[in-house]
Design an enzyme around this catalytic site. Structure first.
Site, PDB file in Angstrom:
ATOM      1  N   LYS A 125       0.853  -1.189   0.000  1.00 15.36           N
ATOM      2  CA  LYS A 125       0.000   0.000   0.000  1.00 15.36           C
ATOM      3  C   LYS A 125       0.886   1.236   0.000  1.00 15.36           C
ATOM      4  O   LYS A 125       1.494   1.572   1.009  1.00 15.36           O
ATOM      5  CB  LYS A 125      -0.901   0.033   1.246  1.00 15.36           C
ATOM      6  N   GLY A 139       2.626   3.601  13.656  1.00 14.97           N
ATOM      7  CA  GLY A 139       3.351   2.354  13.911  1.00 14.97           C
ATOM      8  C   GLY A 139       2.888   1.690  15.186  1.00 14.97           C
ATOM      9  O   GLY A 139       2.717   0.469  15.266  1.00 14.97           O
ATOM     10  N   GLU A 162      10.042  15.394  15.775  1.00 17.72           N
ATOM     11  CA  GLU A 162      10.486  15.428  14.380  1.00 17.72           C
ATOM     12  C   GLU A 162       9.639  16.460  13.639  1.00 17.72           C
ATOM     13  O   GLU A 162       8.443  16.588  13.889  1.00 17.72           O
ATOM     14  CB  GLU A 162      10.303  14.040  13.756  1.00 17.72           C
TER      15      GLU A 162
END
Ligand code: NAD
Ligand code: FE2
Lengths: 122, 886
Positions: free
Chosen positions: B180, B238, B390
């Site tokens: 995907k 995740g 981040e």
């Protein structure tokens, strides 16, 4: 100049959300507004999340169920109306935030808790 | 506008719902293609196709070489599409063309390099020569087999390349895949699907479905037919994927976020460091998970570095990504731009100093596009959110530090652990820092270097598992261990016997390779023996008693100039340290052969030295059973007692202070190469030691026969040993210089040693080891005292064997019942002991009565007890035996 949002809601709450936020605040002994903010959770996708924060001059605010929600107007422009729901099922527990203009394709996939904004580092 | 479809089961198809979505060029915001938008039904179809293809076996069942050949065809087809892929990648993801043009090439290289590794380097099958289970011999090997259906979820920053990080190992290892791609950048993955089809990858092996992660993620991560998920993306997603995968225990590899530190040391090459910091942050607009977004700069060079950085950052050309002269193109999306702006605002609020950039950029001639200027914050504190979170944009934080230690501490003060860099002209110093930083990759004097055989992945919240290299291939396999038993008889299977009443082990292997040289003057054989072993530097190990008796000197003389020294600091019942010290001496003298001259204590020490001299380390490392795979340092044993049989046995008995008892190395590889039985060497043995060491040999012989492992070869050796001891012990006691009797005693001890090498010993030894360790009763004395008591205890489990023992001890058994004969054997042992003056009671050798109970507890845990003919598990029974012997 303070801008208070009166016409369109900036946020919609799903069942149990205000209760969950209130008990979080009571638990921590905090009486502050809840900011809806953008953050980047690593490699490739930003998400919306909630944090306890003070209100800035330029923020859009909304009183709902006795709670004050705030959002930076530029972020509001990008994400649109935010829907907050609360889940507690099969190890998945926390707030799920989606927006009328999704911040990314994983919008609403993860769950988050309310962060206590570390008083901004000065 | 171009239209792209989903790729399921080898066909390009519309979405089940008929839905499509537009994908844009982030440099102009103009739509460039429509793409079929997969939903739940399409995901289910793709998973079903992949499952069916995997189970069909026309991919998973191919040889690695056949699969690699197909993957090479796949690589060729990607090469053919190279130009189209490069342009599409650039246009769809915003990668400047000077970068995107490399993408087909490095993707193909990755496919080819991993193909080669899969065929030539990957350990598909591995032999395990030492299983670590001494009780169940057999061939042991592992096979690495594919995991099954793998889902790959790839991000938008390197849409094609990162997809190949997953496709290459998954397919090469025999898996099938549903990929995907990210919804912002679905196009190149679908072109790669065209290449797969053209290459003849079997239908269903590789499938691509584009669509929103929010909708597809759940089905891909929870479907029971999916075996593994490989995801590159945000830590938040995740975490959710890992949670979802937990429901059906899918294997998961995750490449997540990072906040890497690029550490500039005060001795760095200034120009190199500036370019490195610039590249590590602004390359691909900072949209790289390994970006060195925290630039840690030594306070000694901080100001100069900062000046140069500003100048360089401001010289970067921002432009349309397809323009060859652009250094930086647009960010991928409006949302990404908003996130970057949010963080820049936050940085200012947090008190960091914005020294350049911090604003959108308009590109001449283009209306729209998500361009943002290279941005530098100085005076950043690592606790600030801009230093902890981040940003994934061209935003660089400069953090000042004073010492190398402080730099490491700052680098490690992060929830992430993906990568990092060090710039220095002192490689040793840079490497010290690189080792101290807890991340999966560190680059020294370089940055963002990905290499096909070098693993990449994160520590801490940066991920699980590795991509690239053999490590990535391993991640797409699972391990099957296959044990093929060497024993095909349930009566020889010690493990099955736990649930059976049959406790003896019928089958056996007999391997006693020691070359025995025996007889008057046998010592003379040693000179040639050393030469035959290919050695020139023999070290004599002995103890002070034996040395004083002049025996070591005899050996030295026989060795002529093959002897490098005599070491005699070995105490009775040697401990592990004794071996380590002797080994250090042997190493110092560069000995290539050990000659042991002494009793069991010396020979066992020598066995240990032979192991550590050959393999390194300390002898404590080798207190194991059957783990040595090669011949050890050559060993010639010259026994000076006729007792332990250690000159031919596969065991070394060493006292472990840590273990509080005697522990063993049992291994065919420690059997001495040569045993020299020269009667001269036992003639100096005093009478009491002659008697007690002989009773050790007697105990070996009788216990081996009573053992659950006994067999005909063992019995034959043991019975003759018993006969010889019974006849000759009284003779040597009467006359220590009776050479013939001395030699017979030596042979008896050696044969008894072989007997118990085959069949082990039993409870008497367990009890003797215990009182030896706790109360310093010499081994032979302890064995002798408890042996007759243990024989009586075992009588119902070894009556047949004990009856044979009785005959060997010269009892006339005519007309007696087997049980009585067996008991008579115990009586005969006691009579022999009395005749030769052996101590008869534990009270006579210094064992305190109140300690018997604790001795019983220890004895029952001794390894020797496992093989006792009568199962022993009640310490009270052992206590009773100690009491009888008291
Ligand atoms: N490896 C095996 O197969 C095995 C088997 C049984 C016992 N052991 C071990 O062996 C050790 C006991 O060995 P051991 O009974 O042979 O005694 P030993 O080696 O401990 O020697 C005992 C004493 O006898 C002296 N001595 C030996 N030979 C002499 C000689 N010819 N002249 C004068 N003095 C002499 C030594 O100096 C020492 O002081 C124990 O540690 C025991 O656990 C090993
Ligand atoms: Fe022994």
């Amino acid at each position: 100049m303070k801008r208070r949002w009166k016409i369109n809601p900036i946020v919609k709450l799903g069942p149990g959300v205000s209760q969950a936020i209130r008990s979080f605040l009571a638990d921590k002994g905090i009486q502050q507004s809840i900011r809806i903010d953008l953050y980047f959770s690593g490699c490739c996708d930003s998400s919306l999340y909630l944090c306890v924060d003070t209100i800035f001059e330029t923020d859009l605010t909304l009183e709902l169920d006795g709670l004050t929600f705030v959002i930076n107007p530029e972020i509001y422009q990008v994400v649109g109306e935010v829907t907050i729901s609360y889940v507690d099922e099969m190890g998945r527990k926390g707030f799920v935030l989606t927006s009328s203009k999704p911040v990314g394709e994983w919008d609403g996939f993860g769950v988050s808790d309310i962060k206590i904004q570390p008083n901004l580092y000065v | 506008m171009e239209q792209y479809k989903l790729f399921i089961n080898g066909e390009f198809v519309d979405a089940d719902s008929g839905k499509t979505f537009e994908t844009i060029d982030p440099g102009t915001e103009a739509p460039i293609a429509t793409v079929a938008q997969a939903g739940k039904a399409d995901a289910e179809k793709a998973i079903a196709a992949a499952r069916k293809a995997f189970d069909r076996g026309d991919w998973s069942g191919l040889t690695p070489a056949a699969r690699a050949a197909k993957v090479q065809d796949f690589a060729d087809q990607i090469t053919r599409q190279g130009l189209r892929l490069a342009f599409t990648e650039s246009m769809n993801s915003g990668q400047v063309i000077s970068l995107a043009r490399f993408m087909p090439l490095i993707s193909v290289t990755l496919l080819r390099n991993l193909s080669l590794a899969a065929v030539t380097k990957f350990p598909w099958e591995e032999e395990i020569p030492v299983s670590g289970n001494a009780f169940a011999p057999g061939r042991e090997f592992i096979r690495r087999e594919p995991v099954g259906v793998c889902v790959g979820i790839s991000p938008w920053n390197y849409p094609m390349y990162i997809a190949c990080w997953k496709i290459a190992p998954a397919l090469l290892m025999g898996n099938t895949m549903v990929l995907k791609p990210a919804s912002y950048t679905p196009l190149t993955a679908l072109i790669v699907a065209e290449a797969a089809k053209a290459a003849g990858i079997p239908d269903g092996v590789f499938n691509v479905i584009a669509g929103p992660g929010r909708e597809l993620g759940e089905i891909l991560c929870t479907h029971p037919d999916v075996d593994k998920i490989a995801f590159t993306g945000s830590t938040e997603v995740g975490r959710e994927i890992m949670r979802m995968a937990a429901g059906t225990i899918k294997k998961v590899t995750l490449e997540l976020g990072g906040k890497s530190a690029n550490i500039i040391l005060d001795d760095a090459d200034m120009e190199l460091a500036v370019e490195g910091a610039l590249f590590s942050n602004f390359f691909h607009q900072g949209q790289v998970c390994s970006s060195g977004s925290r630039v840690l700069v030594s306070s000694k060079i901080h100001d100069e570095f900062l000046d140069k950085m500003i100048k360089r950052a401001e010289s970067i050309r921002i432009g349309y990504q397809m323009d060859q002269t652009s250094h930086m193109g647009p960010l991928v999306s409006k949302q990404q731009l908003a996130t970057v702006e949010r963080y820049v605002k936050l940085g200012k609020e947090e008190g960091a100093e914005l020294i350049t950039g911090g604003k959108r950029v308009e590109v001449k001639g283009i209306k729209g596009g998500f361009y943002y200027a290279p941005t530098i914050f100085a005076n950043v504190n690592n606790k600030m959110r801009i230093a902890q979170e981040e940003i994934f944009g061209p935003v660089l934080c400069i953090i000042k530090y004073d010492s190398d230690e402080e730099a490491i501490a700052i680098a490690n003060d992060s929830v992430y652990g993906l990568a990092g860099g060090v710039f220095s002209t002192n490689t040793a110093r840079a490497e010290r820092i690189a080792r101290g930083v807890r991340t999966g990759t560190m680059w020294i004097n370089n940055y963002h270097i990905f290499s096909d055989y070098c693993p990449f992945g994160g520590y801490k919240q940066s991920g699980v598992g590795r991509e690239f290299g053999l490590e990535s291939l391993r991640e797409y396999t699972q391990i099957k261990r296959i044990h093929v038993s060497a024993i095909a008889d349930h009566k020889s299977n010690m493990t099955f016997q736990i649930m059976s009443d049959y406790k003896k082990v019928d089958g056996f292997s007999y391997n006693c390779p020691t070359n025995v040289v025996a007889g008057h003057g046998a010592l003379s054989s040693i000179y040639k023996a050393v030469a035959d072993l290919g050695c020139r530097r023999a070290l004599i190990l002995t103890d002070s008693g034996v040395n004083k008796a002049g025996l070591a000197q005899l050996v030295k003389d026989a060795l002529v100039d093959f002897c490098v020294g005599i070491y005699d600091n070995i105490s009775p019942d040697p401990d592990l340290e004794t071996v380590d010290v002797a080994n250090a001496v042997a190493r110092e003298l560069k000995a290539d052969c050990i000659v042991s001259v002494g009793g069991g204590s010396v020979i066992d020490t020598a066995k240990g030295v032979c192991v550590t001299l050959k393999n390194g380390g300390k002898i404590n490392d080798y207190l194991n059973f059957l783990v040595l795979t090669e011949p050890q340092t050559p060993h010639i044993a010259i026994p000076t007692t006729a007792g332990t049989g250690s000159e031919v046995t596969n065991i070394a008995v060493l006292t472990s202070k840590g273990g509080g008892r005697k522990l063993f190395i049992i291994d065919t590889r420690i059997m001495p190469n040569v045993a020299i039985l020269d009667p001269r060497f036992t003639m100096t043995l005093p009478k009491d030691l002659t008697v007690t060491t002989a009773m050790d040999a007697m105990t070996h012989a009788i216990e081996a026969m009573m053992s659950t492992l006994a067999n005909q070869i063992c019995d034959g050796l043991a019975l003759h040993a018993i006969r010889l001891i019974n006849e000759n012990l009284p003779l040597v006691v009467a006359d220590g210089s009776n050479e013939k009797a001395r030699l017979s005693m030596q042979l008896a001890a050696t044969m008894a040693g072989w007997a118990f090498t085959i069949a082990q010993v039993g409870l008497a030894h367990g009890m003797a080891h215990t009182i030896g360790t706790l109360h310093h009763v010499p081994h032979g004395v302890a064995c002798g005292i408890v042996l007759p008591k243990v024989m009586r205890y075992n009588v119902d489990h070894a009556a047949d064997k004990l009856a044979l023992v009785a005959q060997a001890l010269g009892i006339n058994t005519a007309g007696m019942k087997e049980h009585d004969v067996a008991l008579a054997a115990a009586d005969a042992v006691e009579s022999l002991m009395k005749k030769v003056g052996h101590p008869m009671r534990l009270r006579d050798v210094g064992v305190p009565e109140e300690n018997l109970a604790i001795c019983a507890f220890h004895a029952i845990a001794d390894t020797a007890v496992i093989f006792n003919g009568r199962p022993v598990s009640d310490p009270n029974e052992v206590l009773q035996i100690y009491r009888q012997a008291y």
